[in-house]
Design an enzyme around this catalytic site. Sequence first.
Site, PDB file in Angstrom:
ATOM      1  N   HIS A 374      73.819  39.582  28.423  1.00  0.00           N
ATOM      2  CA  HIS A 374      74.438  40.660  27.655  1.00  0.00           C
ATOM      3  C   HIS A 374      73.814  40.884  26.291  1.00  0.00           C
ATOM      4  CE1 HIS A 374      77.947  41.817  30.095  1.00  0.00           C
ATOM      5  NE2 HIS A 374      77.874  40.580  30.547  1.00  0.00           N
ATOM      6  N   LYS A 565      83.867  50.374  17.054  1.00  0.00           N
ATOM      7  CA  LYS A 565      83.270  49.259  17.781  1.00  0.00           C
ATOM      8  C   LYS A 565      83.353  48.037  16.886  1.00  0.00           C
ATOM      9  CE  LYS A 565      79.418  51.764  18.114  1.00  0.00           C
ATOM     10  NZ  LYS A 565      78.921  51.592  19.457  1.00  0.00           N
ATOM     11  N   ARG A 566      83.089  46.848  17.420  1.00  0.00           N
ATOM     12  CA  ARG A 566      83.039  45.659  16.588  1.00  0.00           C
ATOM     13  C   ARG A 566      82.084  45.879  15.408  1.00  0.00           C
ATOM     14  NH1 ARG A 566      85.899  40.882  18.180  1.00  0.00           N
ATOM     15  NH2 ARG A 566      84.783  40.005  16.413  1.00  0.00           N
ATOM     16  N   LYS A 571      74.800  47.009  14.810  1.00  0.00           N
ATOM     17  CA  LYS A 571      75.411  48.276  15.192  1.00  0.00           C
ATOM     18  C   LYS A 571      75.330  49.314  14.059  1.00  0.00           C
ATOM     19  CE  LYS A 571      78.692  46.234  18.538  1.00  0.00           C
ATOM     20  NZ  LYS A 571      78.554  47.017  19.783  1.00  0.00           N
ATOM     21  N   THR A 673      79.088  50.628  25.932  1.00  0.00           N
ATOM     22  CA  THR A 673      79.905  51.359  26.897  1.00  0.00           C
ATOM     23  C   THR A 673      80.771  52.386  26.156  1.00  0.00           C
ATOM     24  OG1 THR A 673      81.502  49.539  26.798  1.00  0.00           O
ATOM     25  CG2 THR A 673      80.009  49.604  28.708  1.00  0.00           C
ATOM     26  N   LYS A 677      82.141  56.373  27.166  1.00  0.00           N
ATOM     27  CA  LYS A 677      83.531  56.852  27.086  1.00  0.00           C
ATOM     28  C   LYS A 677      83.593  58.174  26.313  1.00  0.00           C
ATOM     29  CE  LYS A 677      84.896  52.021  26.609  1.00  0.00           C
ATOM     30  NZ  LYS A 677      85.243  50.994  25.577  1.00  0.00           N
TER      31      LYS A 677
HETATM   32  C1  PLP Z   1      84.535  50.098  25.027  1.00  0.00           C
HETATM   33  C2  PLP Z   1      85.071  49.160  24.035  1.00  0.00           C
HETATM   34  C3  PLP Z   1      84.203  48.342  23.312  1.00  0.00           C
HETATM   35  C4  PLP Z   1      82.706  48.435  23.442  1.00  0.00           C
HETATM   36  O1  PLP Z   1      82.262  49.456  22.573  1.00  0.00           O
HETATM   37  P1  PLP Z   1      80.706  49.574  22.143  1.00  0.00           P
HETATM   38  O2  PLP Z   1      80.700  50.836  21.345  1.00  0.00           O
HETATM   39  O3  PLP Z   1      79.946  49.715  23.419  1.00  0.00           O
HETATM   40  O4  PLP Z   1      80.382  48.379  21.355  1.00  0.00           O
HETATM   41  C5  PLP Z   1      84.744  47.474  22.392  1.00  0.00           C
HETATM   42  N1  PLP Z   1      86.066  47.387  22.196  1.00  0.00           N
HETATM   43  C6  PLP Z   1      86.935  48.177  22.862  1.00  0.00           C
HETATM   44  C7  PLP Z   1      88.394  48.058  22.581  1.00  0.00           C
HETATM   45  C8  PLP Z   1      86.476  49.086  23.807  1.00  0.00           C
HETATM   46  O5  PLP Z   1      87.343  49.852  24.470  1.00  0.00           O
END
Ligand code: PLP
Length: 838
Positions: A374, A565-566, A571, A673, A677
Amino acid sequence: MKEDYIQKNDYRSIFFTDKAEECESELKSLFLNHLEYSLIKDITTVKPWDIYYALALSLRDLLIERWLRTQYEYRKQDVKKVYYLSLEFLLGRMLTNSLINLDVYNEVYDMLKEMGISLEDIIELEPDMGLGNGGLGRLAACFMDSLATQAYPAYGYGIRYDYGIFKQQIVQGYQVEEPDNWRKNGCPWEINRPELTYRVRFGGKVISETLPDGRIEHHWIDTEDVLAVAWDIPVPGYQVDNVNNLRLWQATSTAEFDLEYFNNGDYVKAVEKKTISENISKVLYPNDNVHLGRMLRLQQEYFFVSATLQDIFAHWKRYHHSFNNFADKIAIQLNDTHPALAIPEMLRILIDEERMSFENAWEITKRCFSYTNHTILPEALEKWGIALFEELLPRHLMLIYQINNVVMEEVMRLYPGDLAKMRNLSIIEETNGKAIRMAQLAIHSSHTVNGVAKLHTKILCERIFPDLAELYPGKFQNKTNGITPRLWLHTCNPQLASLISEYIGSGWITNLEEIRGIEKYINDPDFRTSFAEVKDINKSHLSRYIYRETGIRVQVNSLFDAQIKRLHEYKRQLLNVMGTIARYFRIKDNPNGNFVPRTVIFAGKAAPGYFLAKRLIKLINNIGEVVNKDPDIKDRLKVVFLPNYCVSLAERIIPAADLSIQISTAGYEASGTGNMKFALNGALTLGTLDGANIEMAEEIGAENMFIFGLTAEEVKELNQSGYNPRSYYESDPELKRVVDSLIDGTFEEGEKDLFLPIWKALMEDGDSYLNMADFRAFVETSNKVDEFYLNREEWITKAILNVARVGKFSSDRAIKEYADDIWGIKPLPLELNNGNNS
Ligand SMILES: *Cc1c(COP(=O)(O)O)cnc(C)c1O
């Protein structure tokens, strides 16, 4: 509800069972019975939480019927199964998903409405199941949904943490962590299975015994043991009767343990000690993409895989008499290296308990396991010091050495005298203290290794593990990540989902490629108008939520951009911050200028020990304080940090976003991911050519996204040729002003040097993630976004194309690829048993 009933009815009618008896609907009768017998409520004492709980228990009853049927069929047909091992499952809420997958949403909606209760309000009561950090855990949850929906014989395995990912509060602009006691009011979805309890051993020593026939047997003795108890969560598929199982392990102390300590007479000390063994499943480590090397974490990892493998073997031995076709019937997927100790654990069981030779056990093991990588971040690659390992898992250390010997012999045969090859391929790292490299262990012991997007897989093969890729041609595969369209469109954006279904039918929900059908209506004025209306409605819902949570008023007609995101340096939330500051200065310099109003939304948790990430949260909040109150700015820029990013918050933000910010330094985001979305919900992407963004551009068309910045190749070259962040500072006055503003009092609100560490990261510590190098391109592209946004019709066209062309990024597609190319499993759909719940 109460007054009505009490006035109209006699004493007996305040109980629910009276009503339940005359119910025509099985679900309603279950529900009323649970209210009375499981929740112990009558009509005068029932609370909204009881409604939620009784409803969930009723759905669980329906799920269990199907669960039993599913497990029976899988057993009877003795099909090949996949076991998906993950230390994280970020499930979020379960109620809506269960209602939809059981196809009873409308029935329940009407049932509650009759009682004067709004289903929407009940849904909001459920706490998220936050047993994961971010992308990796959410992927596991999407995969469980896709496995069940496509009727694959699959079992998820994980840990039942008492505390999931912490709750984030923002206090005076700072992140404050609070424990996530997600089960404090009970969790109706999990089913305790005390009959499924296994002993997990730690520590002790290994003695060897030579048998009369010359074979050597190893005995692992004097161990300190912990028990693992199973809790099952049913995972229903959509429009199929299959209900798969997610089994989570809880740690408890053993009976002898209790005897030994309690009989010594010190009762309190005994209870203290008991707590120590139960600590193993106490808390999820809140770090995303970093490896800390803590003893408790290694205990968690082994506890998890030992219980899981014992369970797999117990099940196998109930129905089979030999291990001849074990690897033909069982596939085990490792979600990252976190569960990679399953490899030596399988060897231990086969050799020490089943008396198999190392050679046979090793062959079976290699045919069962496959591993998903990952991340390429070096700080995230797991390494365990030999001393810690020897203390906790002495037998496993021996077995890992044995694997390494076999592997190294082969390496010496293939590359005689090549010491560099040996060093790279060895499971044991010899530099700066001996350590076990879990990725090497997982790769040598798996039949297949996969990356999670094309670029990521390429970088794995070419830069991270080139010698392994050469040694094992064909072992490395790509499996680009995906998301479940059930949660990430059908559930989170019901109005867009119904609009789409109205035009092309509902096949897209299980076959996301069909969503391309809406492209036909790209010039249909009714479709376009409705599509745009849905976005505006979602934006107005989110703006109300923002006001409730932060007190900030945002304009619904402003462009909503979101980076959620985190928090992580790679990032590059900092780059977005720098761009936002630049925008602020541009408006300030030209207060009568014509700017497209922008709402910049951030959300995300920082690991509690990640200093720079936490300070960046404070910076974002301080910028909000300054910008949102500045009379020169009016409504042309708002900066919002929404606290406690989690799945249910993502479900609110994503349907309302116009622009999705996906700006990681190229080469560092394995897939992402979140990017998928947003596109599925009609947001355009402002992003770098990183992770799955690249494949999204291939599908959607780069002209329908806003792609900018250095490529992964350019990042590599710039780093090799000597990157000098200061040269950008010197040559770009706008960048200079932005960077200076970090330390000149603009945002510090009187706390001198508050943001000096961030300034230093950029100016003195080498700006590891190239924020300075990409700043100019980011600002220019973000301004280009405004121009496009002014042309509303063109924007709507692009948004529709984004939705229409993301079909590839369904987790159904990803799971089918894993099933076909890695696991070799086939769907086993149950006959739909219609009418059993109405
Ligand atoms: C989809 C999702 C992530 C991953 O988000 P990235 O932008 O791909 O880092 C992290 N946390 C939550 C709650 C999510 O739904």
